[in-house]
Design a protein around this motif. Structure first.
Motif, mmCIF file in Angstrom:
data_model
loop_
_atom_site.group_PDB
_atom_site.id
_atom_site.type_symbol
_atom_site.label_atom_id
_atom_site.label_comp_id
_atom_site.label_asym_id
_atom_site.label_seq_id
_atom_site.Cartn_x
_atom_site.Cartn_y
_atom_site.Cartn_z
ATOM 1 N N GLU A 195 -43.955 44.715 -31.723
ATOM 2 C CA GLU A 195 -44.897 45.271 -30.749
ATOM 3 C C GLU A 195 -46.158 45.820 -31.401
ATOM 4 O OE1 GLU A 195 -41.913 47.066 -27.417
ATOM 5 O OE2 GLU A 195 -41.927 48.071 -29.353
ATOM 6 N N LEU A 196 -46.235 45.796 -32.741
ATOM 7 C CA LEU A 196 -47.343 46.405 -33.464
ATOM 8 C C LEU A 196 -48.193 45.361 -34.157
ATOM 9 C CD1 LEU A 196 -45.305 49.305 -35.050
ATOM 10 C CD2 LEU A 196 -46.872 49.480 -33.120
ATOM 11 N N SER A 197 -49.473 45.684 -34.362
ATOM 12 C CA SER A 197 -50.367 44.767 -35.068
ATOM 13 C C SER A 197 -50.215 44.872 -36.579
ATOM 14 C CB SER A 197 -51.825 45.044 -34.677
ATOM 15 O OG SER A 197 -52.183 46.356 -35.053
ATOM 16 N N VAL A 198 -49.528 45.911 -37.054
ATOM 17 C CA VAL A 198 -49.284 46.114 -38.475
ATOM 18 C C VAL A 198 -47.836 45.744 -38.753
ATOM 19 C CG1 VAL A 198 -49.181 47.851 -40.310
ATOM 20 C CG2 VAL A 198 -50.964 47.977 -38.579
ATOM 21 N N SER A 199 -47.595 45.135 -39.882
ATOM 22 C CA SER A 199 -46.245 44.741 -40.244
ATOM 23 C C SER A 199 -45.473 45.939 -40.794
ATOM 24 C CB SER A 199 -46.289 43.626 -41.288
ATOM 25 O OG SER A 199 -44.995 43.287 -41.672
ATOM 26 N N PHE A 200 -44.478 46.387 -40.046
ATOM 27 C CA PHE A 200 -43.584 47.453 -40.461
ATOM 28 C C PHE A 200 -42.190 46.866 -40.591
ATOM 29 C CE2 PHE A 200 -46.906 49.908 -38.370
ATOM 30 C CZ PHE A 200 -47.073 50.975 -39.241
ATOM 31 N N GLU A 201 -41.415 47.448 -41.466
ATOM 32 C CA GLU A 201 -40.016 47.068 -41.581
ATOM 33 C C GLU A 201 -39.236 47.907 -40.577
ATOM 34 O OE1 GLU A 201 -36.695 47.928 -44.884
ATOM 35 O OE2 GLU A 201 -38.529 46.990 -45.651
ATOM 36 N N GLY A 202 -38.641 47.274 -39.583
ATOM 37 C CA GLY A 202 -37.843 48.006 -38.601
ATOM 38 C C GLY A 202 -38.694 48.689 -37.540
ATOM 39 N N THR A 203 -38.134 49.739 -36.942
ATOM 40 C CA THR A 203 -38.823 50.460 -35.873
ATOM 41 C C THR A 203 -39.492 51.708 -36.422
ATOM 42 O OG1 THR A 203 -36.850 51.742 -35.331
ATOM 43 C CG2 THR A 203 -37.147 49.660 -34.152
ATOM 44 N N ARG A 204 -40.431 52.246 -35.639
ATOM 45 C CA ARG A 204 -41.128 53.487 -35.977
ATOM 46 C C ARG A 204 -41.201 54.348 -34.728
ATOM 47 N NH1 ARG A 204 -40.392 51.593 -39.983
ATOM 48 N NH2 ARG A 204 -41.642 51.339 -41.848
ATOM 49 N N LEU A 205 -41.210 55.673 -34.959
ATOM 50 C CA LEU A 205 -41.514 56.581 -33.860
ATOM 51 C C LEU A 205 -42.942 56.298 -33.410
ATOM 52 C CD1 LEU A 205 -40.037 59.854 -35.389
ATOM 53 C CD2 LEU A 205 -39.038 58.471 -33.568
ATOM 54 N N LEU A 206 -43.251 56.560 -32.146
ATOM 55 C CA LEU A 206 -44.610 56.311 -31.668
ATOM 56 C C LEU A 206 -45.614 57.196 -32.399
ATOM 57 C CD1 LEU A 206 -44.118 55.874 -27.814
ATOM 58 C CD2 LEU A 206 -44.395 54.115 -29.567
ATOM 59 N N TYR A 207 -45.225 58.441 -32.712
ATOM 60 C CA TYR A 207 -46.099 59.343 -33.472
ATOM 61 C C TYR A 207 -45.255 60.405 -34.157
ATOM 62 C CZ TYR A 207 -45.338 62.806 -29.845
ATOM 63 O OH TYR A 207 -44.735 63.682 -28.984
ATOM 64 N N THR A 208 -45.837 61.017 -35.192
ATOM 65 C CA THR A 208 -45.287 62.215 -35.828
ATOM 66 C C THR A 208 -46.452 63.158 -36.082
ATOM 67 O OG1 THR A 208 -45.489 61.227 -38.030
ATOM 68 C CG2 THR A 208 -43.328 61.056 -36.945
ATOM 69 N N SER A 209 -46.163 64.446 -36.188
ATOM 70 C CA SER A 209 -47.212 65.436 -36.421
ATOM 71 C C SER A 209 -46.705 66.481 -37.409
ATOM 72 C CB SER A 209 -47.600 66.107 -35.100
ATOM 73 O OG SER A 209 -48.646 67.032 -35.297
ATOM 74 N N ILE A 210 -47.597 66.919 -38.308
ATOM 75 C CA ILE A 210 -47.240 67.939 -39.295
ATOM 76 C C ILE A 210 -48.326 69.007 -39.372
ATOM 77 C CG2 ILE A 210 -45.936 66.331 -40.745
ATOM 78 C CD1 ILE A 210 -48.353 66.439 -42.752
ATOM 79 N N TYR A 211 -47.934 70.176 -39.885
ATOM 80 C CA TYR A 211 -48.882 71.126 -40.441
ATOM 81 C C TYR A 211 -49.078 70.700 -41.887
ATOM 82 C CZ TYR A 211 -48.029 74.496 -36.653
ATOM 83 O OH TYR A 211 -47.926 75.130 -35.459
ATOM 84 N N PHE A 212 -50.303 70.850 -42.409
ATOM 85 C CA PHE A 212 -50.572 70.559 -43.820
ATOM 86 C C PHE A 212 -51.484 71.656 -44.346
ATOM 87 C CE2 PHE A 212 -53.023 68.307 -47.179
ATOM 88 C CZ PHE A 212 -51.971 68.044 -48.033
ATOM 89 N N LEU A 213 -51.054 72.302 -45.425
ATOM 90 C CA LEU A 213 -51.826 73.374 -46.037
ATOM 91 C C LEU A 213 -52.152 72.979 -47.466
ATOM 92 C CD1 LEU A 213 -51.486 77.116 -45.745
ATOM 93 C CD2 LEU A 213 -51.482 76.143 -48.041
ATOM 94 N N LEU A 214 -53.424 73.140 -47.823
ATOM 95 C CA LEU A 214 -53.882 72.814 -49.162
ATOM 96 C C LEU A 214 -54.677 73.987 -49.698
ATOM 97 C CD1 LEU A 214 -53.818 70.349 -51.097
ATOM 98 C CD2 LEU A 214 -56.069 69.750 -50.218
ATOM 99 N N GLY A 215 -54.353 74.414 -50.914
ATOM 100 C CA GLY A 215 -55.102 75.482 -51.564
ATOM 101 C C GLY A 215 -56.244 74.918 -52.381
#
Length: 173
Positions: A38-58
């Motif tokens: 279903e995707l235009s990019v070649s992925f191995e297997g399935t993927r969640l539709l999205y993920t989200s993180i906090y990211f902190l950089l000093g």
């Protein structure tokens, strides 16, 4: 604890070290998946539709150059502005300032398209930046690629200054 201190956010948000540099914690993920057909990019297997993180950089750290197979949308939350360094698929180097001082050219959101090599650094000294990153299709470490200085210099010698600053000399094991 001081809210102007990175340790405050690391502790309160439960952030952990990230292999590219900085700290992170996954906060949300889609309850739905998509298949590689279903995707235009070649992925191995399935993927969640999205993920989200906090990211902190000093400011004493960098997010090393890496690449994802998915789009990544960055959102500014707190601290100093963050510079997102990009080498796009055409080999062009660009910098985006993630922050809320619009008069200084900062923007509160930055999109890093799939297959783009990118990293980040905190603009100001002796401080930190807290951002959010949403990846679609969802992030998985098997879609995450780090680079050495030699690998990038062979392909993009014109961007030597950025590569020497943002790429690993040797990828940590």
């Amino acid at each position: 604890m001081d809210k102007h201190n990175a340790e405050y956010y690391i502790s309160k948000l439960g952030l952990e070290p990230h292999p590219e540099g900085g700290y992170y914690k996954r906060t949300f993920e889609s309850g739905e998946k998509t298949s590689d057909q279903e995707l235009s990019v070649s992925f191995e297997g399935t993927r969640l539709l999205y993920t989200s993180i906090y990211f902190l950089l000093g400011s004493n750290n960098i997010s090393h150059f890496h690449r994802l197979k998915s789009d990544e949308l960055w959102y500014y939350h707190a601290g100093s502005p963050l510079t997102v360094h990009v080498i796009d698929e055409n080999g062009e180097y660009k910098e985006f300032k993630l922050g809320i001082n619009l008069d200084e050219g900062e923007v509160p959101q930055v999109l890093v398209p799939k297959n783009t090599i990118f990293g980040s650094s905190v603009t100001d000294q002796d401080t930190f930046s807290l951002v959010g990153c949403m990846v679609s299709p969802g992030f998985e470490f098997r879609d995450f690629e780090l680079f050495t200085q030699d690998e990038l210099l062979a392909k993009y010698p014109q961007h030597k200054d950025a590569i020497m600053k943002l790429a690993y000399e040797v990828i940590p094991g």
